[in-house]
Motif scaffolding. Sequence first.
Motif, PDB file in Angstrom:
ATOM      1  N   MET A   1     -14.673  20.920 -24.812  1.00  0.00           N
ATOM      2  CA  MET A   1     -15.224  21.123 -23.466  1.00  0.00           C
ATOM      3  C   MET A   1     -14.094  21.172 -22.452  1.00  0.00           C
ATOM      4  N   PRO A   2     -14.227  22.018 -21.422  1.00  0.00           N
ATOM      5  CA  PRO A   2     -13.191  22.067 -20.401  1.00  0.00           C
ATOM      6  C   PRO A   2     -13.285  20.869 -19.466  1.00  0.00           C
ATOM      7  N   ARG A   3     -12.177  20.543 -18.848  1.00  0.00           N
ATOM      8  CA  ARG A   3     -12.182  19.531 -17.800  1.00  0.00           C
ATOM      9  C   ARG A   3     -12.656  20.164 -16.494  1.00  0.00           C
ATOM     10  N   LEU A   4     -13.127  19.329 -15.593  1.00  0.00           N
ATOM     11  CA  LEU A   4     -13.571  19.821 -14.290  1.00  0.00           C
ATOM     12  C   LEU A   4     -12.470  20.613 -13.607  1.00  0.00           C
ATOM     13  N   SER A   5     -11.241  20.136 -13.675  1.00  0.00           N
ATOM     14  CA  SER A   5     -10.134  20.824 -13.000  1.00  0.00           C
ATOM     15  C   SER A   5      -9.957  22.242 -13.524  1.00  0.00           C
ATOM     16  N   GLU A   6     -10.218  22.458 -14.819  1.00  0.00           N
ATOM     17  CA  GLU A   6     -10.086  23.796 -15.395  1.00  0.00           C
ATOM     18  C   GLU A   6     -11.202  24.714 -14.897  1.00  0.00           C
ATOM     19  N   VAL A   7     -12.420  24.178 -14.844  1.00  0.00           N
ATOM     20  CA  VAL A   7     -13.542  24.984 -14.361  1.00  0.00           C
ATOM     21  C   VAL A   7     -13.353  25.324 -12.887  1.00  0.00           C
ATOM     22  N   ILE A   8     -12.907  24.345 -12.094  1.00  0.00           N
ATOM     23  CA  ILE A   8     -12.691  24.590 -10.662  1.00  0.00           C
ATOM     24  C   ILE A   8     -11.608  25.641 -10.465  1.00  0.00           C
ATOM     25  N   ALA A   9     -10.563  25.609 -11.262  1.00  0.00           N
ATOM     26  CA  ALA A   9      -9.505  26.622 -11.148  1.00  0.00           C
ATOM     27  C   ALA A   9     -10.076  28.014 -11.399  1.00  0.00           C
ATOM     28  N   ALA A  10     -10.987  28.121 -12.378  1.00  0.00           N
ATOM     29  CA  ALA A  10     -11.615  29.409 -12.664  1.00  0.00           C
ATOM     30  C   ALA A  10     -12.503  29.849 -11.507  1.00  0.00           C
ATOM     31  N   LEU A  11     -13.257  28.908 -10.921  1.00  0.00           N
ATOM     32  CA  LEU A  11     -14.112  29.238  -9.789  1.00  0.00           C
ATOM     33  C   LEU A  11     -13.289  29.640  -8.564  1.00  0.00           C
ATOM     34  N   ASP A  12     -12.178  28.960  -8.351  1.00  0.00           N
ATOM     35  CA  ASP A  12     -11.314  29.292  -7.211  1.00  0.00           C
ATOM     36  C   ASP A  12     -10.658  30.657  -7.383  1.00  0.00           C
ATOM     37  N   ALA A  13     -10.497  31.094  -8.630  1.00  0.00           N
ATOM     38  CA  ALA A  13      -9.974  32.441  -8.857  1.00  0.00           C
ATOM     39  C   ALA A  13     -11.022  33.493  -8.484  1.00  0.00           C
ATOM     40  N   LEU A  14     -12.301  33.162  -8.690  1.00  0.00           N
ATOM     41  CA  LEU A  14     -13.376  34.074  -8.294  1.00  0.00           C
ATOM     42  C   LEU A  14     -13.540  34.106  -6.781  1.00  0.00           C
ATOM     43  N   TRP A  15     -13.494  32.927  -6.160  1.00  0.00           N
ATOM     44  CA  TRP A  15     -13.738  32.791  -4.724  1.00  0.00           C
ATOM     45  C   TRP A  15     -12.620  31.928  -4.124  1.00  0.00           C
ATOM     46  N   PRO A  16     -11.453  32.526  -3.879  1.00  0.00           N
ATOM     47  CA  PRO A  16     -10.315  31.738  -3.385  1.00  0.00           C
ATOM     48  C   PRO A  16     -10.669  31.003  -2.093  1.00  0.00           C
ATOM     49  N   PRO A  17     -10.449  29.696  -2.057  1.00  0.00           N
ATOM     50  CA  PRO A  17     -10.829  28.923  -0.863  1.00  0.00           C
ATOM     51  C   PRO A  17     -10.096  29.360   0.391  1.00  0.00           C
ATOM     52  N   GLU A  18      -8.907  29.939   0.246  1.00  0.00           N
ATOM     53  CA  GLU A  18      -8.168  30.367   1.437  1.00  0.00           C
ATOM     54  C   GLU A  18      -8.819  31.565   2.122  1.00  0.00           C
ATOM     55  N   ARG A  19      -9.776  32.207   1.470  1.00  0.00           N
ATOM     56  CA  ARG A  19     -10.475  33.331   2.087  1.00  0.00           C
ATOM     57  C   ARG A  19     -11.716  32.890   2.846  1.00  0.00           C
ATOM     58  N   ALA A  20     -12.001  31.601   2.871  1.00  0.00           N
ATOM     59  CA  ALA A  20     -13.123  31.092   3.657  1.00  0.00           C
ATOM     60  C   ALA A  20     -12.764  31.118   5.140  1.00  0.00           C
ATOM     61  N   GLU A  21     -13.787  31.198   5.988  1.00  0.00           N
ATOM     62  CA  GLU A  21     -13.575  31.131   7.433  1.00  0.00           C
ATOM     63  C   GLU A  21     -12.991  29.765   7.806  1.00  0.00           C
ATOM     64  N   GLY A  22     -12.247  29.734   8.900  1.00  0.00           N
ATOM     65  CA  GLY A  22     -11.593  28.506   9.314  1.00  0.00           C
ATOM     66  C   GLY A  22     -12.552  27.366   9.604  1.00  0.00           C
ATOM     67  N   TRP A  23     -13.781  27.685  10.029  1.00  0.00           N
ATOM     68  CA  TRP A  23     -14.761  26.649  10.363  1.00  0.00           C
ATOM     69  C   TRP A  23     -15.505  26.138   9.132  1.00  0.00           C
ATOM     70  N   ASP A  24     -15.307  26.787   7.988  1.00  0.00           N
ATOM     71  CA  ASP A  24     -16.111  26.509   6.808  1.00  0.00           C
ATOM     72  C   ASP A  24     -15.606  25.267   6.070  1.00  0.00           C
ATOM     73  N   ALA A  25     -16.440  24.766   5.146  1.00  0.00           N
ATOM     74  CA  ALA A  25     -16.076  23.599   4.334  1.00  0.00           C
ATOM     75  C   ALA A  25     -16.392  23.925   2.887  1.00  0.00           C
TER      76      ALA A  25
END
Length: 278
Positions: A1-25
Amino acid sequence: MPRLSEVIAALDALWPPERAEGWDAVGTVCGDPDAEIDRVLFAVDPVHEIADEALELGARLIVTHHPLYLRGTTTVAADTFKGRVVHTLIKHDIALHVAHTNADTADPGVSDALAGALGLRVTGPLVPDPTDPAGRRGLGRICEPAHPETLADFAARAAARLPATAQGIRLAGAPEALVRTVAVSGGSGDSLFDAVRAAGVDAFLTADLRHHPASEAVQHSPLGLVDAAHWATEWPWCEQAAAQLDALSDRHGWDLRVHVSKQVTDPWTTHHSSGAPN
């Protein structure tokens, strides 16, 4: 099974957090990076019903579109509803990750999923992301139906294909007007009217249309407006996102079990047509 950090890295590759609006969380709200993940639940809203569903499924990670704490907080006390969500998740070792405006502008993103649910062909973004040389990312999508149809028929198709909510579908404009091009935007879209007018489309489908912007839009041009429930326009993204994570799981050999919540978490629960009885 993958670790959470590995899954999050994959999700961040799909939706990079730096592309979120400045007001977003966006990003990970809670969760142990070293925890093993075998089951994931996708949903629109991080409400307690979704936390309970994850617990019942045995999911170790919830991915939602809407943030839990958009404007920050000074407490996660369990006597607040958001605090109760946090307590439930941590107590049962369930992580929470959010992809919001970074998923809106992604390729594919929230509006691609909405267009797909409506059977529309995407021709490009409504508001292109200037940092995307391919010209595919951005807010909203400009689309074409398979065949020209009336505004009334297009609205009826939206009502049939989007998840059922108490609001249903509202229409503004001439029902018999012909629709050859459509702009769509998942979630609240009345801030995009200038871009919609500039695109020269026949209709605009989105959610949360307010009285004054909608009134001005239909007075300004023959643009047809189709207003759906906020939750209904964003739920198709959950299925799209789940399929993306499924593909990544296969690629990495993770054997994740991925689920999409079908709970209607739209806040409106009942609709009554107005007007005096005959």
